[in-house]
Design an enzyme around this catalytic site. Structure first.
Site, PDB file in Angstrom:
ATOM      1  N   HIS A  78       0.972  -0.989   0.012  1.00  0.00           N
ATOM      2  CA  HIS A  78       0.087  -0.059  -0.006  1.00  0.00           C
ATOM      3  C   HIS A  78       0.998   1.158  -0.180  1.00  0.00           C
ATOM      4  CE1 HIS A  78      -2.258   3.068   2.522  1.00  0.00           C
ATOM      5  NE2 HIS A  78      -3.012   2.833   1.452  1.00  0.00           N
ATOM      6  N   HIS A 126       1.904  12.261  -2.453  1.00  0.00           N
ATOM      7  CA  HIS A 126       0.891  11.986  -1.287  1.00  0.00           C
ATOM      8  C   HIS A 126       0.112  13.089  -0.934  1.00  0.00           C
ATOM      9  CE1 HIS A 126      -0.872   9.994   2.108  1.00  0.00           C
ATOM     10  NE2 HIS A 126      -0.208   8.837   1.734  1.00  0.00           N
TER      11      HIS A 126
END
Ligand SMILES: *[C@@H]1O[C@H](CO)[C@@H](O)[C@H](O)[C@H]1NC(C)=O
Ligand SMILES: *[C@@H]1O[C@H](CO)[C@@H](O)[C@H](O)[C@H]1NC(C)=O
Ligand SMILES: *[C@@H]1O[C@H](CO)[C@@H](O)[C@H](O)[C@H]1NC(C)=O
Ligand SMILES: *[C@@H]1O[C@H](CO)[C@@H](O)[C@H](O)[C@H]1NC(C)=O
Length: 388
Positions: A78, A126
């Protein structure tokens, strides 16, 4: 900066000492005690040449060669490009200790990442490229292609979150420029159910060893290897804050009413198995302190990866998770659960080890909170609001 982010940063700085005193375990110790790899090194030796004298392994086992793609469990990293290592000052917001190609060498066969638009370029960021930018999608794909060049018997799956709604041409350009598009698998017809997908050996023979899902994208005949994730895959919930809260329920896509209906439609299950922990009312980070429990292969311990997978297999009428996403893949180690589900003893893996210069992770976390680290944490604050 938005006022909410500013106040969050203030809250973050106020709680930084709490964050840094979260229990941490040194990944070096687990790497040293891990014994998942064997010495035979069949198909994925460092030379990259298939072994001449043994039956070549597919994805680390000869037994997987004749299995259909959708009848194998792929352990996945992930947020595979968002690292908690020297490159991020050991950000406590990072999801992995090791990068994507180290993960592949360790047996991980699914890599998930978030893709954003940064001034027209596709970058692995991110939440926002102003917060954390792990480089271009093209550069990352080129590294994965380089790994695949050297490991010709391996089938790799990518799951890219299309955070800024880019189109197939935008993604396709990065796939072509990196050279990885030559490995792209295109199903016979778009929107096909996965029932008739090839075996791993067939994918290897055709050298179409890269399966790419994008969440979400409108398919384009020019880039037939860019597959819309929720046409083929359904997922369990991803925003889990307690190890007691893992379920096997369908979370996405909303076009399916239940896991059972998705399985009946030949969709492949993705089991999310990572947990966040709160360090203040607003801030969540990957729960590294509990990772040995979270990623444990036990099929009886509460909250363990093995237990969750077994629960799902029984709730899904015997269908095993095809994809699993974990944080800190090297811990557990998570790959043991995939091996158990696949019923194999793996060969040819390399257990990840930290470089001698990386030092003590736990020691570094006691360091003064740097602005880089604060910014990375802010990314997580905002991440709670977006699709992971
Ligand atoms: C999946 O693989 C297992 C193990 O080889 C096999 O027993 C099973 O029949 C396969 N399932 C399907 C649907 O092909
Ligand atoms: C991962 O790290 C290794 C060793 O530093 C490097 O060779 C490789 O290119 C990196 N891979 C990625 C995807 O960054
Ligand atoms: C895809 O989006 C780009 C901008 O990101 C645009 O220039 C291009 O025309 C679009 N292509 C298609 C086929 O819609
Ligand atoms: C597994 O199922 C049991 C019984 O339904 C439940 O209590 C437990 O929380 C589940 N654990 C995981 C990790 O899914």
């Amino acid at each position: 900066m938005a006022p909410s982010l500013l106040s969050a940063l203030t809250a973050l700085l106020a709680t930084a000492s709490v964050a840094c005193s979260l229990p941490q375990n040194n990944p070096l110790s687990s790497a040293a005690s891990s014994s998942t790899s064997t010495a035979t090194g069949a198909a994925s030796s460092t030379s990259g040449a298939p072994a001449a004298t043994t039956t070549a392994a597919c994805n680390n086992s000869p037994e997987l060669c004749l299995r259909a793609y959708n009848n194998v469990t792929y352990m996945g990293a992930h947020d595979s490009s968002f690292l908690r290592d020297a490159s991020t000052g050991n950000s406590i917001a990072g999801n992995q200790y090791f990068n994507a190609t180290v993960a592949l060498s360790a047996g991980i066969r699914l890599l998930q990442a978030q893709v954003h638009d940064s001034g027209g370029a596709l970058e692995l960021c991110h939440t926002s490229c102003g917060i954390l930018d792990a480089g271009t999608l093209e550069a990352w794909l080129a590294k994965i292609k380089f790994w695949m060049d050297g490991h010709p018997n391996e089938v790799v799956t990518l799951l890219l979150v299309n955070s800024d709604n880019k189109n197939a041409s935008d993604f396709g350009a990065a796939f072509e420029a990196s050279g990885i598009s030559k490995y792209g698998y295109a199903p016979p017809t778009s929107n096909a159910a996965t029932a008739n997908w090839p075996t791993l050996q067939e994918l290897i023979n055709a050298n179409t060893r890269l399966v790419t899902f994008v969440a979400s994208v409108t398919p384009s005949p020019s880039y037939p290897y860019l597959l819309d994730e929720f046409t083929y895959v359904f997922e369990t919930p991803y925003d889990v804050r307690s190890l007691d809260d893992f379920t096997c329920n369908l979370d996405r896509p909303s076009s399916q009413s239940s896991a059972a209906s998705a399985i009946a439609a030949n969709m492949m299950p993705l089991m999310n198995h990572f947990a966040y922990t709160s360090i203040s009312a607003d801030i969540e980070i990957p729960n590294a302190g509990a990772i040995d429990s979270t990623n444990n292969p036990s099929v009886t311990a509460a909250g363990a990866l093995g237990t969750h997978a077994q629960n799902c297999t029984s709730q899904w009428a015997g269908k095993k998770p095809v994809f699993v996403l974990v944080d800190f893949f090297d811990r557990g180690p998570a790959i043991d659960t995939a091996d158990n589900l696949n019923g194999i003893k793996a060969t040819g893996r390399e257990t990840p080890t930290s470089s001698s210069t990386s030092g003590s992770i736990s020691g570094r976390l006691q360091d003064r909170l740097t602005s880089t680290r604060a910014v990375a944490l802010l990314a997580f604050l905002a991440a709670a609001l977006v699709i992971v």
